[in-house]
Design a protein around this motif. Structure first.
Motif, PDB file in Angstrom:
ATOM      1  N   GLY A 154      -3.997   6.527 -16.544  1.00 50.91           N
ATOM      2  CA  GLY A 154      -4.512   6.332 -17.889  1.00 50.91           C
ATOM      3  C   GLY A 154      -3.726   7.093 -18.932  1.00 50.91           C
ATOM      4  O   GLY A 154      -2.723   7.747 -18.643  1.00 50.91           O
ATOM      5  N   ILE A 155      -4.204   7.073 -20.154  1.00 52.87           N
ATOM      6  CA  ILE A 155      -3.452   7.590 -21.295  1.00 52.87           C
ATOM      7  C   ILE A 155      -3.124   9.069 -21.185  1.00 52.87           C
ATOM      8  O   ILE A 155      -2.084   9.523 -21.654  1.00 52.87           O
ATOM      9  N   GLU A 285     -18.867  -0.696 -11.371  1.00 53.21           N
ATOM     10  CA  GLU A 285     -20.204  -1.287 -11.438  1.00 53.21           C
ATOM     11  C   GLU A 285     -20.641  -1.434 -12.891  1.00 53.21           C
ATOM     12  O   GLU A 285     -21.212  -2.463 -13.276  1.00 53.21           O
ATOM     13  N   LEU A 286     -20.400  -0.394 -13.706  1.00 54.91           N
ATOM     14  CA  LEU A 286     -20.759  -0.454 -15.121  1.00 54.91           C
ATOM     15  C   LEU A 286     -19.905  -1.473 -15.868  1.00 54.91           C
ATOM     16  O   LEU A 286     -20.385  -2.152 -16.782  1.00 54.91           O
ATOM     17  N   VAL A 287     -18.629  -1.572 -15.467  1.00 54.58           N
ATOM     18  CA  VAL A 287     -17.746  -2.560 -16.093  1.00 54.58           C
ATOM     19  C   VAL A 287     -18.247  -3.971 -15.802  1.00 54.58           C
ATOM     20  O   VAL A 287     -18.333  -4.821 -16.706  1.00 54.58           O
ATOM     21  N   GLU A 288     -18.581  -4.237 -14.545  1.00 54.56           N
ATOM     22  CA  GLU A 288     -19.084  -5.564 -14.162  1.00 54.56           C
ATOM     23  C   GLU A 288     -20.399  -5.875 -14.863  1.00 54.56           C
ATOM     24  O   GLU A 288     -20.644  -7.011 -15.290  1.00 54.56           O
ATOM     25  N   GLY A 317      -1.248  -8.477 -12.019  1.00 58.57           N
ATOM     26  CA  GLY A 317      -2.265  -8.848 -11.045  1.00 58.57           C
ATOM     27  C   GLY A 317      -3.643  -8.326 -11.395  1.00 58.57           C
ATOM     28  O   GLY A 317      -3.794  -7.427 -12.225  1.00 58.57           O
ATOM     29  N   LYS A 318      -4.665  -8.897 -10.740  1.00 53.79           N
ATOM     30  CA  LYS A 318      -6.038  -8.471 -11.007  1.00 53.79           C
ATOM     31  C   LYS A 318      -6.254  -7.008 -10.631  1.00 53.79           C
ATOM     32  O   LYS A 318      -6.989  -6.291 -11.303  1.00 53.79           O
ATOM     33  N   ASN A 319      -5.639  -6.577  -9.529  1.00 51.22           N
ATOM     34  CA  ASN A 319      -5.798  -5.184  -9.100  1.00 51.22           C
ATOM     35  C   ASN A 319      -5.238  -4.221 -10.129  1.00 51.22           C
ATOM     36  O   ASN A 319      -5.826  -3.170 -10.413  1.00 51.22           O
ATOM     37  N   PHE A 320      -4.083  -4.577 -10.716  1.00 51.21           N
ATOM     38  CA  PHE A 320      -3.487  -3.738 -11.746  1.00 51.21           C
ATOM     39  C   PHE A 320      -4.413  -3.649 -12.950  1.00 51.21           C
ATOM     40  O   PHE A 320      -4.638  -2.563 -13.502  1.00 51.21           O
ATOM     41  N   CYS A 321      -4.952  -4.760 -13.375  1.00 41.51           N
ATOM     42  CA  CYS A 321      -5.817  -4.793 -14.560  1.00 41.51           C
ATOM     43  C   CYS A 321      -7.117  -4.032 -14.323  1.00 41.51           C
ATOM     44  O   CYS A 321      -7.608  -3.331 -15.213  1.00 41.51           O
ATOM     45  N   LYS A 322      -7.652  -4.141 -13.108  1.00 40.89           N
ATOM     46  CA  LYS A 322      -8.866  -3.394 -12.768  1.00 40.89           C
ATOM     47  C   LYS A 322      -8.592  -1.901 -12.825  1.00 40.89           C
ATOM     48  O   LYS A 322      -9.379  -1.132 -13.387  1.00 40.89           O
ATOM     49  N   GLN A 323      -7.453  -1.496 -12.251  1.00 45.86           N
ATOM     50  CA  GLN A 323      -7.111  -0.078 -12.237  1.00 45.86           C
ATOM     51  C   GLN A 323      -6.855   0.445 -13.641  1.00 45.86           C
ATOM     52  O   GLN A 323      -7.199   1.590 -13.968  1.00 45.86           O
ATOM     53  N   PHE A 324      -6.276  -0.393 -14.492  1.00 42.83           N
ATOM     54  CA  PHE A 324      -6.027  -0.020 -15.885  1.00 42.83           C
ATOM     55  C   PHE A 324      -7.338   0.329 -16.581  1.00 42.83           C
ATOM     56  O   PHE A 324      -7.444   1.343 -17.284  1.00 42.83           O
ATOM     57  N   VAL A 326     -10.338   1.118 -15.108  1.00 40.53           N
ATOM     58  CA  VAL A 326     -11.000   2.253 -14.452  1.00 40.53           C
ATOM     59  C   VAL A 326     -10.326   3.568 -14.830  1.00 40.53           C
ATOM     60  O   VAL A 326     -10.997   4.559 -15.145  1.00 40.53           O
ATOM     61  N   ASP A 327      -8.994   3.589 -14.817  1.00 41.41           N
ATOM     62  CA  ASP A 327      -8.273   4.824 -15.123  1.00 41.41           C
ATOM     63  C   ASP A 327      -8.555   5.311 -16.533  1.00 41.41           C
ATOM     64  O   ASP A 327      -8.774   6.513 -16.759  1.00 41.41           O
ATOM     65  N   ASN A 328      -8.567   4.404 -17.497  1.00 39.04           N
ATOM     66  CA  ASN A 328      -8.816   4.835 -18.868  1.00 39.04           C
ATOM     67  C   ASN A 328     -10.272   5.204 -19.098  1.00 39.04           C
ATOM     68  O   ASN A 328     -10.560   6.076 -19.932  1.00 39.04           O
TER      69      ASN A 328
END
Length: 525
Positions: A154-155, A285-288, A317-324, A326-328
């Motif tokens: 993240g940032i 879970e909160l994101v979903e 990819g979806k995994n990259f976007c999910k991690q982006f 979550v990390d932030n």
């Protein structure tokens, strides 16, 4: 058969010797590389403690740290000594830096194993470093990697184009025009704390009676609720487990010695990994839940979701976007609420020691907030609250360092910094330098900020509670607004004094915080 086994053993031995030789050669080669960098710095007139073979100055750092620990244990523990001796607490938290600063001045070099460092506390060089927009100067990779479980990519940890992209996305969410619109939510978030303390007083007889409270957890709850509401569209209760687990992970990483390997405990990688996975699962879970709600509210969470969708459409990819995402979220959860809560604790500690400033704040709140509750229009008028907070952030900035690494050879002012060098600016030492702030640099004097930071000291660029330049903390406006609201509300409702239970022991757990918390005696006004 026996000859076959002998041949196999000999072959294994040769392979093992070859591997060990390669490792030893690589290690020696890295050491010589570090030495070459050190010599380049020395040729520029930069001195420093002589390093030991392969380990650099780590043995010295451990020895100096052990000496100060022994001295502190042997001395009588009197938490009020600091009232008379407002010394730079980095002399106890990072005693090796203070030891070397007295020997070599505001600019020196030292090494930890194979890594060469520069200690820079010269105001003009600090200004050059913080104003440098070169993407070749970023967060130190060595320490940053140890913080990966907390911040991911993240940032806070990101560098180069990744950092620039994330800052462009996140920074607008904390511009002042948006933060002003969050004031109502911040006041709502403060109400449970105020109500709890009022009920606590009532339970102990009410009236003019005093009651002791440890303020830290309540202030973390307030700050966490603000972050939950304004950034992610849910209450603190839903994210409470996330905050709790992030705090456990933060303390564990800090205790394991993430800076220089001078830790006070051990932390298994498997434990870190498991806790990291639990945190990420809870955040997702909160994101979903937010995605399923079809909320039209524009906040940080919505911006992250839209950015991730755009990145996915552009081939990520979806995994990259999910991690982006979550990390932030992890970055904002930790950096966004811990720094504010800790600063609020230090602020109440100082106000408890200086009741005259409590009176000034109450007078100001009564003048500009007829109902006792500030709003977006009255907050800028609360100059006394602002001065107090600025002075607390000078004496006890939550972040101890501005740290950078040169990813390429770069020029900073008249200094040539070789690739691979880590640059460290010790913020609290800079904030207490008598040549910058005057002979009263170690005293609590909020009036020094009466005409703003530019008139408070000789070199305004030396004031770095939120960093400076391109890497200025994106949440500065939000943090200052939170602090002004919670301090104004508490002081307008309660008289606070320091409890005899309070033990003054600043400690660096990634952020500089009160090791034993802040114990206050509070009384209803």
């Amino acid at each position: 058969m026996e000859e076959c086994f002998v041949a196999m053993n000999m072959a294994s031995s040769v392979v093992l010797v070859g591997i060990l030789s390669f490792i030893f050669y690589a290690y020696i080669n890295e050491w010589y590389k570090s030495e070459r960098i050190r010599r380049k710095l020395i040729k520029q007139g930069i001195s420093g403690p002589p390093p030991s073979f392969l380990r650099g100055n780590l043995p010295d750092m451990k020895r100096i740290q052990a000496q100060i620990s022994t001295t502190m244990k042997a001395s009588t523990n009197n938490s009020y000594n600091f009232l008379e001796h407002h010394d730079d607490y980095t002399a106890t938290i990072f005693p090796y830096f203070e030891h070397w600063r007295k020997q070599y001045g505001r600019l020196y070099t030292y090494s930890t194993g194979m890594k060469q460092h520069l200690y820079v506390n010269q105001p003009e060089l600090v200004k050059e470093i913080n104003q440098c927009n070169n993407l070749d100067l970023g967060k130190p990779s060595h320490n940053s990697n140890k913080l990966r479980p907390l911040f991911g990519n993240g940032i806070v940890r990101a560098n180069g184009l990744s950092w620039a992209h994330q800052r462009k996305l996140i920074a607008p969410e904390f511009f002042m025009d948006k933060v002003k619109g969050m004031v109502g939510l911040m006041i709502e978030s403060a109400q449970p704390l105020l109500t709890k303390w009022e009920q606590c007083i009532e339970a102990h007889g009410g009236g003019n009676g005093m009651v002791e409270v440890k303020v830290d957890a309540d202030l973390r709850g307030f700050s966490a609720d603000v972050i939950s509401r304004v950034c992610f569209g849910h209450s603190y209760s839903k994210g409470k487990e996330i905050f709790s687990k992030i705090r456990i992970l933060k303390e564990a990483i800090s205790n394991s010695g993430y800076l220089f390997g001078l830790g006070r405990g051990t932390w298994k990688q498997s434990e870190s990994s498991n806790l990291e996975k639990e945190i990420e699962s809870l955040i997702w879970e909160l994101v979903e839940e937010r995605k399923a709600s079809s909320s039209s509210e524009i906040d940080l969470m919505q911006s992250l979701l839209e950015a991730a969708k755009n990145d996915e459409n552009q081939g990520q990819g979806k995994n990259f976007c999910k991690q982006f995402i979550v990390d932030n979220c992890k970055n904002i959860y930790l950096a966004g609420h811990e720094t504010t809560a800790i600063s609020a604790s230090w602020s109440l500690m100082f106000l408890a020691l200086h009741p005259e400033w409590q009176s000034h704040i109450r007078t100001e709140v009564a003048q500009y907030c007829p109902n006792g509750i500030p709003d977006a229009d009255s907050l800028p008028l609360l100059k006394t609250v602002t001065m107090v907070i600025q002075e607390v952030l000078r004496l006890y900035p939550p972040a101890a360092f501005v740290a950078r690494e040169a990813y390429e050879d770069i020029q900073i002012g008249n200094l040539k910094v070789p690739k691979g060098v880590n640059i460290w600016t010790l913020i609290p030492t800079l904030h207490r330098d008598i040549e910058i702030w005057g002979e009263d640099a170690n005293e609590f004097k909020p009036e020094r900020f009466k005409e703003g930071v530019s008139k408070a000291c000789k070199f305004p660029q030396s004031y770095l509670p939120f960093g400076s330049g391109a890497r200025l903390c994106v949440g500065k406006n939000l943090g200052m607004m939170e602090l002004k609201i919670v301090i104004a509300l508490i002081i307008s409702k309660f008289q606070v004094s320091l409890s005899p239970s309070y033990k003054h022991s600043p400690i660096c757990r990634i952020l500089v915080e009160p090791e034993h918390g802040v114990d206050l005696l509070i009384q209803k006004i």
